[in-house]
Design a protein around this motif. Structure first.
Motif, mmCIF file in Angstrom:
data_model
loop_
_atom_site.group_PDB
_atom_site.id
_atom_site.type_symbol
_atom_site.label_atom_id
_atom_site.label_comp_id
_atom_site.label_asym_id
_atom_site.label_seq_id
_atom_site.Cartn_x
_atom_site.Cartn_y
_atom_site.Cartn_z
ATOM 1 N N VAL A 259 24.216 7.132 97.798
ATOM 2 C CA VAL A 259 24.675 7.932 96.697
ATOM 3 C C VAL A 259 24.003 8.821 95.873
ATOM 4 C CG1 VAL A 259 26.849 7.326 94.165
ATOM 5 C CG2 VAL A 259 26.458 5.673 96.383
ATOM 6 N N ALA A 260 24.266 10.445 96.497
ATOM 7 C CA ALA A 260 23.845 11.331 95.292
ATOM 8 C C ALA A 260 23.924 11.801 94.503
ATOM 9 C CB ALA A 260 22.990 11.321 96.871
ATOM 10 N N GLY A 261 22.841 12.987 94.461
ATOM 11 C CA GLY A 261 23.172 14.813 94.074
ATOM 12 C C GLY A 261 22.221 15.534 92.919
ATOM 13 N N VAL A 262 22.737 15.611 91.988
ATOM 14 C CA VAL A 262 22.150 16.990 91.445
ATOM 15 C C VAL A 262 22.483 16.587 89.608
ATOM 16 C CG1 VAL A 262 21.715 18.779 93.102
ATOM 17 C CG2 VAL A 262 22.955 19.124 92.023
ATOM 18 N N ALA A 263 21.638 16.686 88.336
ATOM 19 C CA ALA A 263 21.511 16.740 86.998
ATOM 20 C C ALA A 263 21.405 17.939 86.887
ATOM 21 C CB ALA A 263 21.423 15.292 86.983
ATOM 22 N N TRP A 264 21.696 18.216 85.337
ATOM 23 C CA TRP A 264 20.618 19.694 85.011
ATOM 24 C C TRP A 264 21.262 19.452 83.628
ATOM 25 C CZ3 TRP A 264 25.767 19.527 88.053
ATOM 26 C CH2 TRP A 264 26.398 19.803 87.396
ATOM 27 N N ALA A 265 20.367 20.201 82.842
ATOM 28 C CA ALA A 265 20.362 19.681 81.420
ATOM 29 C C ALA A 265 18.708 21.145 81.293
ATOM 30 C CB ALA A 265 20.002 18.738 80.976
ATOM 31 N N GLN A 266 20.005 22.130 81.179
ATOM 32 C CA GLN A 266 19.185 23.346 80.603
ATOM 33 C C GLN A 266 18.212 22.856 78.939
ATOM 34 O OE1 GLN A 266 19.231 25.352 83.693
ATOM 35 N NE2 GLN A 266 18.284 27.087 82.048
ATOM 36 N N HIS A 267 16.807 23.231 79.031
ATOM 37 C CA HIS A 267 15.996 23.461 77.870
ATOM 38 C C HIS A 267 15.423 22.241 77.843
ATOM 39 C CE1 HIS A 267 16.797 27.846 79.157
ATOM 40 N NE2 HIS A 267 17.612 27.600 77.929
ATOM 41 N N LYS A 268 16.455 20.980 78.661
ATOM 42 C CA LYS A 268 16.022 19.479 77.664
ATOM 43 C C LYS A 268 15.235 18.560 78.796
ATOM 44 C CE LYS A 268 19.863 20.081 76.351
ATOM 45 N NZ LYS A 268 22.057 19.643 76.019
ATOM 46 N N GLY A 269 15.746 18.771 80.017
ATOM 47 C CA GLY A 269 15.721 17.967 81.418
ATOM 48 C C GLY A 269 16.546 17.077 81.445
ATOM 49 N N ILE A 270 15.888 16.400 82.363
ATOM 50 C CA ILE A 270 16.758 15.060 83.338
ATOM 51 C C ILE A 270 16.023 13.936 83.374
ATOM 52 C CG2 ILE A 270 18.120 14.209 84.379
ATOM 53 C CD1 ILE A 270 19.962 15.884 83.559
ATOM 54 N N ARG B 284 26.628 15.756 89.153
ATOM 55 C CA ARG B 284 27.207 15.750 90.440
ATOM 56 C C ARG B 284 26.714 14.953 91.409
ATOM 57 N NH1 ARG B 284 26.500 21.601 92.758
ATOM 58 N NH2 ARG B 284 24.567 21.081 94.385
ATOM 59 N N ILE B 285 27.823 14.442 91.722
ATOM 60 C CA ILE B 285 28.387 13.903 93.487
ATOM 61 C C ILE B 285 27.982 14.001 94.104
ATOM 62 C CG2 ILE B 285 28.525 11.605 94.407
ATOM 63 C CD1 ILE B 285 29.545 10.431 91.784
ATOM 64 N N ASP B 286 26.994 13.771 95.339
ATOM 65 C CA ASP B 286 27.323 15.670 96.602
ATOM 66 C C ASP B 286 27.529 14.589 97.919
ATOM 67 O OD1 ASP B 286 26.772 17.857 95.155
ATOM 68 O OD2 ASP B 286 24.575 17.758 95.884
ATOM 69 N N VAL B 287 26.834 13.442 98.055
ATOM 70 C CA VAL B 287 27.244 12.745 98.654
ATOM 71 C C VAL B 287 27.035 10.463 98.436
ATOM 72 C CG1 VAL B 287 26.151 13.248 100.799
ATOM 73 C CG2 VAL B 287 25.184 12.029 99.630
ATOM 74 N N PRO B 288 28.127 10.029 98.466
ATOM 75 C CA PRO B 288 28.916 10.631 100.134
ATOM 76 C C PRO B 288 30.104 11.014 99.633
ATOM 77 C CG PRO B 288 29.457 8.578 99.574
ATOM 78 C CD PRO B 288 28.238 8.831 98.752
ATOM 79 N N GLY B 289 30.810 12.366 100.406
ATOM 80 C CA GLY B 289 31.637 13.022 99.564
ATOM 81 C C GLY B 289 32.999 11.971 99.560
ATOM 82 N N ALA B 290 34.544 12.603 98.779
ATOM 83 C CA ALA B 290 35.231 12.468 98.350
ATOM 84 C C ALA B 290 36.115 11.793 98.729
ATOM 85 C CB ALA B 290 35.886 12.530 97.001
ATOM 86 N N GLY B 291 36.938 11.048 99.545
ATOM 87 C CA GLY B 291 37.726 10.676 100.124
ATOM 88 C C GLY B 291 36.843 10.061 101.834
ATOM 89 N N ALA B 292 35.147 9.752 101.410
ATOM 90 C CA ALA B 292 35.055 9.271 102.754
ATOM 91 C C ALA B 292 35.119 7.799 102.901
ATOM 92 C CB ALA B 292 33.403 9.642 102.393
ATOM 93 N N SER B 293 35.292 7.811 104.719
ATOM 94 C CA SER B 293 35.561 6.697 105.336
ATOM 95 C C SER B 293 34.187 6.354 105.575
ATOM 96 C CB SER B 293 36.401 6.967 105.866
ATOM 97 O OG SER B 293 36.314 5.012 107.246
ATOM 98 N N LEU B 294 33.187 5.267 105.321
ATOM 99 C CA LEU B 294 32.463 4.683 105.657
ATOM 100 C C LEU B 294 31.617 3.594 105.913
ATOM 101 C CD1 LEU B 294 30.440 5.457 101.759
ATOM 102 C CD2 LEU B 294 30.423 7.092 103.463
ATOM 103 N N ALA B 295 30.720 3.482 106.546
ATOM 104 C CA ALA B 295 30.442 1.893 107.438
ATOM 105 C C ALA B 295 30.214 1.183 106.482
ATOM 106 C CB ALA B 295 29.170 1.617 108.798
ATOM 107 N N PRO B 296 29.963 -0.400 106.433
ATOM 108 C CA PRO B 296 28.944 -1.566 105.573
ATOM 109 C C PRO B 296 28.094 -1.597 105.464
ATOM 110 C CG PRO B 296 30.859 -2.848 106.665
ATOM 111 C CD PRO B 296 31.420 -1.041 107.104
ATOM 112 N N GLY B 297 27.460 -1.710 104.583
ATOM 113 C CA GLY B 297 25.917 -1.750 104.549
ATOM 114 C C GLY B 297 25.524 -0.156 103.037
#
Length: 153
Positions: free
Chosen positions: A63-74, A46-59
């Motif tokens: 872009v960050a979040g978390v990932a999961w895959a039980q018993h397999k690993g990412i 999933r994408i946690d940041v930036p949030g959907a609809g965010a208004s951002l400054a250039p530069g």
């Protein structure tokens, strides 16, 4: 509790009585209402940041979040902008394969409107599907996305 299955299949809440049975012989509350009996956890992110609809400054934008895959690993997470090429994100260290894995990709953003998407690949080589599916009956799928606007300085 059953590791590797979504909570609706294996979570314990409000215990009022106990019946000793096997998983194959039990037909729980949610499966009786159209959800999958198994409910295996899929390779996803999933994408946690930036949030959907965010208004951002250039530069530089994280872009960050978390990932999961039980018993397999990412093994990898990739991010793309407006359907362009995939870019590999950096992954945080984790103590084991069943741990959710944080990820981040540094994006140099110019003014405009953008659709950010991400996808995870597990240690078996399976890459998260692009096929969109609603949660019932087997859990949601598809690439997570966030529409963002980078405004002029």
């Amino acid at each position: 509790m059953v590791p590797g299955l979504y909570g609706y299949v294996s979570a314990t809440k409000w215990v009022t009585d106990i019946e000793v049975t096997t998983f194959a012989d039990a037909y729980g509350y949610w499966p009786q209402r159209g959800w999958s009996q198994q409910g295996p956890i899929k390779t996803e992110c999933r994408i946690d940041v930036p949030g959907a609809g965010a208004s951002l400054a250039p530069g530089q934008i994280a872009v960050a979040g978390v990932a999961w895959a039980q018993h397999k690993g990412i093994a990898a997470v990739e991010v793309r902008v407006n359907g362009g090429p995939w870019h590999e994100a950096r992954l945080a260290a984790v103590p084991g394969i069943d741990t959710w894995r944080q990820w981040v990709w540094d994006w140099t953003a110019a003014p405009g409107n953008y659709m950010l998407e991400a996808r995870a690949t597990d240690a078996t080589g399976y890459t998260q599907t692009a096929v969109q599916a609603q949660p019932p009956p087997n859990g949601a799928s598809g690439y997570p996305s966030a529409q963002v606007t980078v405004h002029a300085p």
